[in-house]
Design a protein around this motif. Structure first.
Motif, PDB file in Angstrom:
ATOM      1  N   ARG A 143       0.918  -1.078   0.133  1.00 43.78           N
ATOM      2  CA  ARG A 143       0.014  -0.016  -0.020  1.00 43.78           C
ATOM      3  C   ARG A 143       0.840   1.257  -0.059  1.00 43.78           C
ATOM      4  NH1 ARG A 143       0.014   1.292   5.593  1.00 43.78           N
ATOM      5  NH2 ARG A 143       0.878  -0.548   6.315  1.00 43.78           N
ATOM      6  N   LYS A 144       2.256   1.210   0.269  1.00 43.74           N
ATOM      7  CA  LYS A 144       3.191   2.406   0.334  1.00 43.74           C
ATOM      8  C   LYS A 144       3.995   2.024  -1.043  1.00 43.74           C
ATOM      9  CE  LYS A 144       4.152   1.181   4.706  1.00 43.74           C
ATOM     10  NZ  LYS A 144       5.087   1.200   5.806  1.00 43.74           N
ATOM     11  N   ALA A 145       3.570   1.409  -2.000  1.00 39.39           N
ATOM     12  CA  ALA A 145       4.470   1.063  -3.076  1.00 39.39           C
ATOM     13  C   ALA A 145       3.709   1.911  -4.332  1.00 39.39           C
ATOM     14  CB  ALA A 145       4.683  -0.248  -3.500  1.00 39.39           C
ATOM     15  N   ALA A 146       4.803   2.181  -5.304  1.00 37.20           N
ATOM     16  CA  ALA A 146       4.325   2.538  -6.466  1.00 37.20           C
ATOM     17  C   ALA A 146       5.279   1.710  -7.566  1.00 37.20           C
ATOM     18  CB  ALA A 146       5.046   3.926  -6.945  1.00 37.20           C
TER      19      ALA A 146
ATOM     20  N   LEU B 190       4.462   7.345   0.256  1.00 38.16           N
ATOM     21  CA  LEU B 190       4.899   5.989  -0.271  1.00 38.16           C
ATOM     22  C   LEU B 190       6.188   6.042   0.200  1.00 38.16           C
ATOM     23  CD1 LEU B 190       3.200   6.144  -3.723  1.00 38.16           C
ATOM     24  CD2 LEU B 190       2.265   5.498  -1.639  1.00 38.16           C
ATOM     25  N   LYS B 191       6.684   4.677   0.019  1.00 34.55           N
ATOM     26  CA  LYS B 191       8.004   4.265   0.659  1.00 34.55           C
ATOM     27  C   LYS B 191       8.668   3.489  -0.464  1.00 34.55           C
ATOM     28  CE  LYS B 191      10.135   2.283   4.491  1.00 34.55           C
ATOM     29  NZ  LYS B 191      10.019   1.363   5.819  1.00 34.55           N
ATOM     30  N   TRP B 192       8.138   2.706  -1.344  1.00 29.10           N
ATOM     31  CA  TRP B 192       8.797   1.847  -2.304  1.00 29.10           C
ATOM     32  C   TRP B 192       8.654   2.108  -3.340  1.00 29.10           C
ATOM     33  CZ3 TRP B 192      11.955  -0.687   1.109  1.00 29.10           C
ATOM     34  CH2 TRP B 192      11.540  -0.934   2.225  1.00 29.10           C
ATOM     35  N   VAL B 193       9.553   1.898  -4.509  1.00 30.77           N
ATOM     36  CA  VAL B 193       9.420   1.861  -5.954  1.00 30.77           C
ATOM     37  C   VAL B 193       9.911   0.566  -6.435  1.00 30.77           C
ATOM     38  CG1 VAL B 193       9.899   3.024  -8.085  1.00 30.77           C
ATOM     39  CG2 VAL B 193       9.968   4.373  -5.715  1.00 30.77           C
ATOM     40  N   LEU B 194       9.082  -0.067  -7.151  1.00 34.61           N
ATOM     41  CA  LEU B 194       9.295  -1.309  -7.686  1.00 34.61           C
ATOM     42  C   LEU B 194       9.488  -1.297  -9.367  1.00 34.61           C
ATOM     43  CD1 LEU B 194       7.187  -1.855  -5.147  1.00 34.61           C
ATOM     44  CD2 LEU B 194       8.108  -4.248  -5.714  1.00 34.61           C
ATOM     45  N   PHE B 195      10.600  -1.761  -9.664  1.00 27.28           N
ATOM     46  CA  PHE B 195      11.134  -1.538 -11.145  1.00 27.28           C
ATOM     47  C   PHE B 195      10.751  -3.067 -11.766  1.00 27.28           C
ATOM     48  CE2 PHE B 195      13.009   1.905  -9.335  1.00 27.28           C
ATOM     49  CZ  PHE B 195      12.941   3.009 -10.128  1.00 27.28           C
ATOM     50  N   PHE B 196      10.060  -3.154 -13.001  1.00 27.04           N
ATOM     51  CA  PHE B 196      10.090  -4.405 -13.596  1.00 27.04           C
ATOM     52  C   PHE B 196      10.035  -4.410 -14.925  1.00 27.04           C
ATOM     53  CE2 PHE B 196       5.405  -4.621 -14.325  1.00 27.04           C
ATOM     54  CZ  PHE B 196       4.944  -3.553 -13.762  1.00 27.04           C
ATOM     55  N   GLN B 197      10.250  -5.407 -15.940  1.00 25.18           N
ATOM     56  CA  GLN B 197      10.547  -5.505 -17.246  1.00 25.18           C
ATOM     57  C   GLN B 197       9.166  -5.996 -17.954  1.00 25.18           C
ATOM     58  OE1 GLN B 197      14.892  -6.277 -18.095  1.00 25.18           O
ATOM     59  NE2 GLN B 197      14.256  -8.043 -17.093  1.00 25.18           N
ATOM     60  N   ASP B 198       9.522  -5.781 -19.145  1.00 26.63           N
ATOM     61  CA  ASP B 198       8.078  -5.846 -19.913  1.00 26.63           C
ATOM     62  C   ASP B 198       7.402  -7.557 -20.133  1.00 26.63           C
ATOM     63  OD1 ASP B 198      10.079  -6.835 -21.804  1.00 26.63           O
ATOM     64  OD2 ASP B 198       9.885  -5.100 -23.103  1.00 26.63           O
ATOM     65  N   THR B 199       8.125  -8.436 -20.232  1.00 26.97           N
ATOM     66  CA  THR B 199       7.703  -9.892 -20.439  1.00 26.97           C
ATOM     67  C   THR B 199       8.009 -10.835 -19.547  1.00 26.97           C
ATOM     68  OG1 THR B 199       9.633 -10.228 -21.714  1.00 26.97           O
ATOM     69  CG2 THR B 199       7.475  -9.406 -23.035  1.00 26.97           C
ATOM     70  N   ASN B 200       7.786 -10.697 -18.186  1.00 27.53           N
ATOM     71  CA  ASN B 200       8.007 -11.656 -17.378  1.00 27.53           C
ATOM     72  C   ASN B 200       6.549 -12.207 -16.788  1.00 27.53           C
ATOM     73  OD1 ASN B 200       8.775 -13.657 -15.486  1.00 27.53           O
ATOM     74  ND2 ASN B 200      10.137 -12.167 -14.320  1.00 27.53           N
ATOM     75  N   GLY B 201       6.001 -13.382 -17.285  1.00 28.61           N
ATOM     76  CA  GLY B 201       4.551 -13.550 -16.707  1.00 28.61           C
ATOM     77  C   GLY B 201       4.489 -14.105 -15.389  1.00 28.61           C
ATOM     78  N   LEU B 202       5.749 -14.446 -14.700  1.00 25.00           N
ATOM     79  CA  LEU B 202       5.927 -15.042 -13.350  1.00 25.00           C
ATOM     80  C   LEU B 202       5.933 -14.185 -12.313  1.00 25.00           C
ATOM     81  CD1 LEU B 202       8.033 -18.264 -13.954  1.00 25.00           C
ATOM     82  CD2 LEU B 202       5.413 -17.962 -13.962  1.00 25.00           C
ATOM     83  N   LEU B 203       6.521 -12.707 -12.734  1.00 17.48           N
ATOM     84  CA  LEU B 203       7.092 -11.764 -11.875  1.00 17.48           C
ATOM     85  C   LEU B 203       6.165 -11.690 -10.472  1.00 17.48           C
ATOM     86  CD1 LEU B 203       9.186  -9.893 -11.109  1.00 17.48           C
ATOM     87  CD2 LEU B 203       7.956  -8.150 -12.216  1.00 17.48           C
ATOM     88  N   PHE B 204       5.111 -11.383 -10.609  1.00 15.44           N
ATOM     89  CA  PHE B 204       4.032 -11.104  -9.641  1.00 15.44           C
ATOM     90  C   PHE B 204       3.991 -12.078  -8.458  1.00 15.44           C
ATOM     91  CE2 PHE B 204       3.901  -7.119 -11.832  1.00 15.44           C
ATOM     92  CZ  PHE B 204       3.791  -6.259 -10.788  1.00 15.44           C
ATOM     93  N   LYS B 205       4.491 -13.424  -8.859  1.00 17.89           N
ATOM     94  CA  LYS B 205       4.313 -14.427  -7.817  1.00 17.89           C
ATOM     95  C   LYS B 205       5.568 -14.187  -6.911  1.00 17.89           C
ATOM     96  CE  LYS B 205       2.604 -17.893 -11.248  1.00 17.89           C
ATOM     97  NZ  LYS B 205       1.171 -17.566 -10.870  1.00 17.89           N
ATOM     98  N   ALA B 206       6.503 -13.704  -7.203  1.00 19.91           N
ATOM     99  CA  ALA B 206       7.616 -13.187  -6.448  1.00 19.91           C
ATOM    100  C   ALA B 206       7.615 -11.744  -5.762  1.00 19.91           C
ATOM    101  CB  ALA B 206       8.882 -13.339  -7.173  1.00 19.91           C
ATOM    102  N   ILE B 207       6.819 -10.804  -6.252  1.00 24.34           N
ATOM    103  CA  ILE B 207       6.577  -9.549  -5.806  1.00 24.34           C
ATOM    104  C   ILE B 207       6.581  -9.563  -4.227  1.00 24.34           C
ATOM    105  CG2 ILE B 207       5.574  -7.646  -5.990  1.00 24.34           C
ATOM    106  CD1 ILE B 207       7.691  -7.603  -7.923  1.00 24.34           C
ATOM    107  N   PRO B 208       5.262 -10.117  -3.870  1.00 24.08           N
ATOM    108  CA  PRO B 208       5.030  -9.827  -2.471  1.00 24.08           C
ATOM    109  C   PRO B 208       6.246 -10.313  -1.563  1.00 24.08           C
ATOM    110  CG  PRO B 208       3.178 -10.832  -3.716  1.00 24.08           C
ATOM    111  CD  PRO B 208       4.309 -10.822  -4.365  1.00 24.08           C
ATOM    112  N   ALA B 209       6.811 -11.362  -1.682  1.00 21.09           N
ATOM    113  CA  ALA B 209       7.831 -12.037  -0.701  1.00 21.09           C
ATOM    114  C   ALA B 209       9.202 -11.016  -0.865  1.00 21.09           C
ATOM    115  CB  ALA B 209       8.220 -13.383  -1.210  1.00 21.09           C
ATOM    116  N   ALA B 210       9.352 -10.651  -2.028  1.00 24.11           N
ATOM    117  CA  ALA B 210      10.677  -9.906  -2.265  1.00 24.11           C
ATOM    118  C   ALA B 210      10.448  -8.451  -1.474  1.00 24.11           C
ATOM    119  CB  ALA B 210      10.815  -9.612  -3.511  1.00 24.11           C
TER     120      ALA B 210
END
Ligand code: UGB
Length: 597
Positions: free
Chosen positions: A113-116, A258-278
């Motif tokens: 909730r504090k992320a962009a 806000l406290k966090w900025v999360l950068f990601f790339q264009d074609t990784n269909g798995l990424l958000f399975k790892a985001i919360p834990a990271a």
């Protein structure tokens, strides 16, 4: 040099003309006719100069100065790692579903909730050779959901998990585009109602290209067909930092708490399975910088996360790009270079370019640098004298080089997750993917889609479902594991705990099955699936699904990538579904329902 043409220019343009002339760029004006001829072209030329000047931290003067320095270093064969010794760094290693993973996920969801979020999507994807923009590509073809939709729905699921009653969290999303992708990205969003986001939540920032360079003196390259135009090329994903900074959006986020900025790339269909834990790791360990990583196969085209220690005592944990890792290792006492260890993997974790930065320290750093990132140049020389180039070159920069300017006190860490969970990008075309050394990932549309089914199958298995083992099949010359085609909406299965809470009893899914869960509150209990089942439900409908579902299902058919009768999105993956038979159920109203055939 400009003669009377000088008077055609506005004061700002005159200033820039002086800068160019003082910095060795007189050749740009050498063939200019007297005023009265091509005056509009001359003005257009200076419009481009103004753009090039304003989109580079420090302006064109800085660009030319940096180019001269980097070209001289390149000519001299200067090693960018001079004085540094590489070693294997230590970071957090997580295993899906284990106790600490679940704990980090829980923390991460709360922190969201504090992320962009910032998606870098300015690349054309030359290696993939797909004619559209990459974020519009279906991540999988069971539902046909494209990468951008998957990303947005994942962010919305995180947002939803943090919204109680009236107090709606709105998680911002920035998409960095370029001239190559901007229009089509906007169109994709607009024609799909922003995939459920409020349009005000989404900001598109377009990166500009940088000037090309003709020689070691950093003379700007003119377009061979137009002497009033400077040739330009992409500067790389590192532009994202200066764009975020100059747009002022970081301050807006900071003021909004806000406290966090999360950068990601264009074609990784798995990424958000790892985001919360990271994100949970970032918050728990108070990392200013956290890079997501996966075990890396030697020579795989992803950078290696490396500790670099300088002879003067400095030390940093940083990505070393794949083409630099091997020479660096060979020059530093690892005679075999980039090779697998006895584990079957490179000892250096693979960078998947998913960065989580703490906003406060990030703004502080950018206030000093303006968002400028350490650059590099990669000229293709005509011969060993290194005096001329085969074609013009330009400076480039990478977003993961951000930590290079940080002070030693910065808390820079990384989090290694299992590849099956976190990383399956779509970067390579069918032909190149088929040539990838055996055992290394293909990074193709074929492997990207199959990885989604594998991950979902493994997750359900972990949650107690009996999922049939995969079979091996070859598509477009690539041998892949084919698991049951299981997909779900991010809001259904945001975290492992949430998924576990939705499956119970004795469930089984046969190898050739297809399961698409399109609703939020769908509970799977004692389901035995042998065929295709598609369940859709509005968010307020609670559906219990169970019993034996058996039909002829969807079969997989090969598609040759050269078969132009097939649509491009199917050709690049090498297969399509033959939808023979399926059970499709839909709940469009709120209420409690039970589906037991
Ligand atoms: N991108 C932009 O937005 N603008 C640009 O000018 C260029 C790219 P590539 P690359 O995770 O697999 C990176 O081309 O650069 C976007 C890391 O450097 O797909 O070869 C583009 O749209 C590498 O260390 O990747 O390699 C895309 O979303 C490794 O981590 C993103 O930038 C590798 O990715 C990446 O562009 C990886």
């Amino acid at each position: 040099i400009l003669g009377n043409n000088f008077d055609l220019l506005s004061p700002q343009q005159q200033e820039l003309a002086k800068v160019l002339i003082e910095n060795g760029q007189t050749h740009l004006f050498r063939d200019w006719p007297a005023p009265g001829v091509d005056d509009d072209d001359k003005k257009a030329f200076f419009d481009q100069i103004i753009r090039l000047d304003s989109s580079y931290p420090g302006g064109l003067e800085a660009y030319i100065r940096n180019a001269k320095r980097l070209l001289a270093d390149s000519k001299a064969g200067k090693n960018p790692f001079d004085g540094f010794t590489p070693s294997v760094p230590t970071g957090e290693t997580l295993t899906y579903g284990e106790e600490n993973f679940i704990k980090f996920e829980e923390t991460g969801v709360q922190e969201a909730r504090k992320a962009a979020f910032v998606l870098v999507a300015g690349g054309l994807g030359e290696r993939l050779g797909y004619s559209g923009i990459k974020v519009a590509l279906p991540a999988e073809t069971t539902t046909g959901v494209c990468f951008l939709q998957n990303y947005i729905e994942s962010i919305l699921a995180l947002q939803d998990a943090n919204s109680q009653g009236e107090s709606q969290t709105k998680i911002p999303l920035v998409i960095m585009t370029s001239d190559d992708t901007h229009g089509r990205t906007l169109e994709l969003l607009e024609s799909n109602s922003y995939f459920g986001m409020q349009p005000t939540q989404v900001t598109l920032l377009k990166q500009e290209k940088v000037a090309c360079l003709d020689d070691n003196d950093a003379r700007l390259a003119l377009d061979p067909h137009n002497k009033y135009k400077i040739q330009t090329k992409p500067h790389g994903h590192g532009d994202v930092h200066s764009l975020l900074y100059s747009s002022g959006i970081l301050k807006v986020w900071h003021n909004a708490g806000l406290k966090w900025v999360l950068f990601f790339q264009d074609t990784n269909g798995l990424l958000f399975k790892a985001i919360p834990a990271a994100l949970g790791v970032s918050a728990t360990k108070q990392y200013h910088v956290n890079s997501l990583a996966v075990p890396r196969k030697a020579k795989e085209a992803i950078g290696g996360i490396t500790r670099l220690t300088h002879s003067d005592g400095r030390s940093m944990v940083i990505n070393v790009e794949y083409n630099q890792l091997d020479p660096l290792l060979r020059a530093s006492g690892y005679p075999d270079g980039d090779v697998n260890s006895e584990t079957g993997y490179s000892p250096f974790p693979g960078n998947i370019n998913q960065l989580i930065l703490e906003l406060g320290p990030y703004i502080e750093e950018l206030s000093k640098t303006g968002g400028a990132i350490q650059e590099f140049v990669n000229p293709k020389y005509k011969d060993a004298s290194k005096t001329s180039f085969k074609s013009s070159t330009r400076l480039e920069c990478m977003m993961q080089d951000y930590p290079k300017t940080l002070p030693p006190s910065a808390r820079v860490g990384f989090t290694v997750m299992e590849t099956w969970l976190a990383y399956a990008p779509v970067k390579n075309n069918a032909e190149d993917a088929a040539k990838v050394p055996k055992g290394n990932p293909y990074h193709s549309a074929t492997s990207g889609e199959m990885a989604i089914y594998r991950a979902n199958s493994l997750i359900l298995k972990k949650a107690g479902v009996q999922v049939a083992d995969p079979v091996l099949q070859v598509f477009n010359g690539q041998e892949v594991e084919v698991w049951p085609r299981i997909t779900w909406k991010p809001k259904w299965g945001l975290t492992y705990s949430l998924i576990k809470s939705k499956v119970s009893g004795n469930c089984s899914i046969s190898q050739g099955s297809t399961l698409a869960i399109k609703g939020k509150k769908i509970f799977i209990e004692n389901l035995s699936l042998d065929g295709a089942l598609i369940i859709d439900a509005v968010d307020d409908a609670e559906v219990n699904v169970g019993g034996l579902v058996q039909n002829r299902g969807w079969s997989l058919e090969n598609v040759d990538y050269k078969d132009t009768k097939e649509p491009e999105v199917l050709r690049i993956r090498g297969f399509k579904f033959n939808k023979v038979e399926q059970k499709e159920v839909k709940y469009s109203e709120a209420g409690k329902f039970s589906f037991k055939p």
